[in-house]
Scaffold this motif. Sequence first.
Motif, PDB file in Angstrom:
ATOM      1  N   HIS A 157      -9.012 -16.701  -0.847  1.00 25.32           N
ATOM      2  CA  HIS A 157      -9.905 -15.561  -0.565  1.00 25.32           C
ATOM      3  C   HIS A 157     -10.949 -15.480  -1.670  1.00 25.32           C
ATOM      4  O   HIS A 157     -10.630 -15.688  -2.834  1.00 25.32           O
ATOM      5  CB  HIS A 157      -9.100 -14.260  -0.508  1.00 25.32           C
ATOM      6  CG  HIS A 157      -9.837 -13.153   0.181  1.00 25.32           C
ATOM      7  ND1 HIS A 157     -10.933 -12.536  -0.360  1.00 25.32           N
ATOM      8  CD2 HIS A 157      -9.648 -12.578   1.391  1.00 25.32           C
ATOM      9  CE1 HIS A 157     -11.377 -11.614   0.476  1.00 25.32           C
ATOM     10  NE2 HIS A 157     -10.628 -11.619   1.549  1.00 25.32           N
TER      11      HIS A 157
ATOM     12  N   VAL B  22      -4.261  -0.249  -3.550  1.00 21.14           N
ATOM     13  CA  VAL B  22      -4.951  -1.151  -2.617  1.00 21.14           C
ATOM     14  C   VAL B  22      -5.009  -2.546  -3.246  1.00 21.14           C
ATOM     15  O   VAL B  22      -5.663  -2.734  -4.273  1.00 21.14           O
ATOM     16  CB  VAL B  22      -6.403  -0.668  -2.335  1.00 21.14           C
ATOM     17  CG1 VAL B  22      -7.117  -1.619  -1.389  1.00 21.14           C
ATOM     18  CG2 VAL B  22      -6.410   0.739  -1.778  1.00 21.14           C
ATOM     19  N   SER B  23      -4.295  -3.510  -2.640  1.00 22.29           N
ATOM     20  CA  SER B  23      -4.305  -4.856  -3.228  1.00 22.29           C
ATOM     21  C   SER B  23      -4.756  -5.930  -2.237  1.00 22.29           C
ATOM     22  O   SER B  23      -4.744  -7.106  -2.548  1.00 22.29           O
ATOM     23  CB  SER B  23      -2.914  -5.196  -3.777  1.00 22.29           C
ATOM     24  OG  SER B  23      -1.966  -5.079  -2.737  1.00 22.29           O
ATOM     25  N   ASP B  24      -5.170  -5.516  -1.033  1.00 21.40           N
ATOM     26  CA  ASP B  24      -5.660  -6.467  -0.043  1.00 21.40           C
ATOM     27  C   ASP B  24      -7.120  -6.822  -0.388  1.00 21.40           C
ATOM     28  O   ASP B  24      -7.981  -5.933  -0.419  1.00 21.40           O
ATOM     29  CB  ASP B  24      -5.566  -5.790   1.346  1.00 21.40           C
ATOM     30  CG  ASP B  24      -6.126  -6.665   2.453  1.00 21.40           C
ATOM     31  OD1 ASP B  24      -6.951  -7.556   2.155  1.00 21.40           O
ATOM     32  OD2 ASP B  24      -5.759  -6.434   3.624  1.00 21.40           O
TER      33      ASP B  24
ATOM     34  N   GLY C  37      -9.449   0.090   6.144  1.00 19.49           N
ATOM     35  CA  GLY C  37      -8.414  -0.737   6.788  1.00 19.49           C
ATOM     36  C   GLY C  37      -7.653   0.028   7.859  1.00 19.49           C
ATOM     37  O   GLY C  37      -6.432  -0.085   7.946  1.00 19.49           O
TER      38      GLY C  37
ATOM     39  N   THR D  74       0.864  -1.186   0.000  1.00 22.45           N
ATOM     40  CA  THR D  74       0.000   0.000   0.000  1.00 22.45           C
ATOM     41  C   THR D  74       0.897   1.232   0.000  1.00 22.45           C
ATOM     42  O   THR D  74       1.571   1.511   0.986  1.00 22.45           O
ATOM     43  CB  THR D  74      -0.877   0.003   1.277  1.00 22.45           C
ATOM     44  OG1 THR D  74      -1.543  -1.254   1.332  1.00 22.45           O
ATOM     45  CG2 THR D  74      -1.906   1.113   1.249  1.00 22.45           C
TER      46      THR D  74
ATOM     47  N   ILE E 213      -2.154 -15.289  -1.925  1.00 24.56           N
ATOM     48  CA  ILE E 213      -3.560 -15.622  -2.202  1.00 24.56           C
ATOM     49  C   ILE E 213      -3.678 -16.919  -3.007  1.00 24.56           C
ATOM     50  O   ILE E 213      -4.550 -17.743  -2.770  1.00 24.56           O
ATOM     51  CB  ILE E 213      -4.229 -14.480  -3.010  1.00 24.56           C
ATOM     52  CG1 ILE E 213      -4.190 -13.160  -2.239  1.00 24.56           C
ATOM     53  CG2 ILE E 213      -5.665 -14.833  -3.376  1.00 24.56           C
ATOM     54  CD1 ILE E 213      -4.650 -11.949  -3.037  1.00 24.56           C
TER      55      ILE E 213
ATOM     56  N   VAL F 213      -3.137  -8.611  -7.820  1.00 26.74           N
ATOM     57  CA  VAL F 213      -3.959  -9.484  -6.961  1.00 26.74           C
ATOM     58  C   VAL F 213      -3.962 -10.896  -7.560  1.00 26.74           C
ATOM     59  O   VAL F 213      -3.819 -11.899  -6.850  1.00 26.74           O
ATOM     60  CB  VAL F 213      -5.409  -8.930  -6.853  1.00 26.74           C
ATOM     61  CG1 VAL F 213      -6.277  -9.841  -5.998  1.00 26.74           C
ATOM     62  CG2 VAL F 213      -5.414  -7.520  -6.300  1.00 26.74           C
TER      63      VAL F 213
ATOM     64  N   ASP G 250      -0.676 -12.829  -6.823  1.00 28.34           N
ATOM     65  CA  ASP G 250      -0.175 -12.782  -5.446  1.00 28.34           C
ATOM     66  C   ASP G 250      -0.045 -14.195  -4.856  1.00 28.34           C
ATOM     67  O   ASP G 250      -1.037 -14.926  -4.738  1.00 28.34           O
ATOM     68  CB  ASP G 250      -1.170 -11.937  -4.616  1.00 28.34           C
ATOM     69  CG  ASP G 250      -0.638 -11.632  -3.228  1.00 28.34           C
ATOM     70  OD1 ASP G 250       0.290 -12.323  -2.785  1.00 28.34           O
ATOM     71  OD2 ASP G 250      -1.168 -10.703  -2.592  1.00 28.34           O
TER      72      ASP G 250
ATOM     73  N   ASP H  48      -9.592  -7.991   1.234  1.00 28.54           N
ATOM     74  CA  ASP H  48     -10.619  -7.540   2.181  1.00 28.54           C
ATOM     75  C   ASP H  48     -10.976  -6.077   1.928  1.00 28.54           C
ATOM     76  O   ASP H  48     -12.145  -5.695   1.968  1.00 28.54           O
ATOM     77  CB  ASP H  48     -10.111  -7.668   3.634  1.00 28.54           C
ATOM     78  CG  ASP H  48     -10.206  -9.103   4.097  1.00 28.54           C
ATOM     79  OD1 ASP H  48     -11.142  -9.809   3.658  1.00 28.54           O
ATOM     80  OD2 ASP H  48      -9.319  -9.538   4.869  1.00 28.54           O
TER      81      ASP H  48
END
Length: 540
Positions: free
Chosen positions: A463, A111-113, A417, A98, A440, A434, A437, A115
């Motif tokens: 995920h 933003v690559s999370d 977040g 981030t 993941i 993403v 990754d 959630d």
Amino acid sequence: MEEEGFFSHRLKLMVISLLVMVLLYKVLNMLWWRPRKIEQYFRKQGIKGPPYIFLIGNAKEIVSLMLKASSQPMPLSHNILPRVLSFYHHWRKIYGATFLMWFGATVRLTVSDPDLIREIFTSKSEFYEKNESHPLIKQLEGDGLLTLQGNKWAHHRKIITPIFHMENLKLLIPVAANSVSDMLDKWVAMSDSGEVEIEVSEWFQILTEDIITRTVFGSSYKDGKVIFQLQAQLMALTSEAFQKVFIPGYRLLPTRRNMKSWKLNKEVKKSLVNLIERRRRENCCNKTQDQVGGPKDLLGLMIRESWKEMEMDSNSSPSAKIMTVHDMVEECKTFFFAGEQTTSNLMTWATVLLAMHPKWQVLAREEVLQMCGARDVPSKDDIPKLKTLSMILNETLRLYPPIVATIRRAKADVELGGCKIPCGTELLIPILAVHHDQAIWGNDANEFNPARFSDGVARSANHRVAWIPFGLGIRTCIGQSLAILQAKLTLAIMLQRFSFTLAPHYQHAPTVLMLLYPQHGAPIIFRRLVDPMIDEDQGF
Ligand code: HEM
């Protein structure tokens, strides 16, 4: 008197100086103090990034990293992130996943999370909106579903959705299969001793142009085709312009290319208006015409809706929303822009991947032959049963998503977040990162392994928001079923008739120019399967 004149002159000078100072303050604030304040604001929260440079932000470094990455082809590997999103890969190593970066004076947070991505697109989507496109793209994409916001977007989406219902799309299969067969017959005619080299990306573009034209214009297909050929020329010109370094305001200068673009744009608009007016007149004489036989098309649906709306409007509420001819023109342009090259890119990468991975090519062919035999084109009932092909397309979209990133803008001050994000901040969601990754997808994240989708998309990764080639939430791609249907149909018929390998001079060079595409083309050697049942047995 003289004294009065002197004072009024001084007053004018003072007012002008004041205005200049206010303007200067505003410019300096926008281009210097505000970016510095934002940098500090995020730094206090532990988020860093490459430093802001006056006026240009990080543009120079981004361009130089991208140019360096695309200066040479890469090995035949699927670890394409460092080449395709080189700036993201570079800064992520320094500042973490981030980080803050600057496009001119506009701030973007990566933003690559998954959630947080889910929060932006679904659970808290009301706090985010789509951002404005690059001016060059704006003139191409049309003011349709892609860019509309609020009630107008919801109204258009509701009208257009029935086109993409599976029952409607299935009606397109016979004509789409004919177009694929015609294309493959041409390849056969071009082949010497059963073998031919094909630059697939060019052929697939023509093929998708055809199906999009049918989806948009239906019974007015022939007239629509002429219009979309002009739109395709406009898109090629814009791609050329996009490759040049962006100089603000350059697109307004009367250069030869700009004048050609303006002329094409005007012609496209005029022809679309004429076509819509003609079809409205026809529908007026016979309002049921578009309802009998054939699949629903975009133009037919929009015209019918506008009749309904006009009737309602004259009876009751004057505020009823009406779809105007201008709205229809813009939606037609949007469909061409959003649907043509995205789908042809998917088919191109899927063909390249099957050429690189013969084991999966054989498995996919076996399945097609088992379901439909060697000669029959797949029917509407066969297509959903081609499970291996679905897995292969999902894996292609994971490793080579045509749209590598998307952007949202915070509409208000929000918290994401645990981080406080000021209103106006843009969030860059690097779909490609993403999808690659390892946290993941596991250690084989950069391998081509369609088997990971054998229990469906939801169970392919650790995920549920890991696979997002069509976006997420209410603004998810409206055309995804059409894209998948066309890709499956095309690949299935291709596998029935040919085996294929990469041409010896193929250079692996995925790169991004609006979409992810093969920088040096995708030349593939196709070998005719005289009797695929026997050739299969012999281990082709
Ligand atoms: C492989 C093919 C395709 C891919 C990868 C793709 C990808 C996407 C993505 C990622 C979005 C969401 C963008 C965002 O949220 O910022 C989107 C939206 C959209 N796509 Fe596609 N697309 C494909 C094919 C198509 C086709 C065939 C059509 C139309 C015929 C289409 C029409 C649209 C439209 C109209 C939107 C905007 C939807 C809305 O905001 O309501 N796409 N697409």
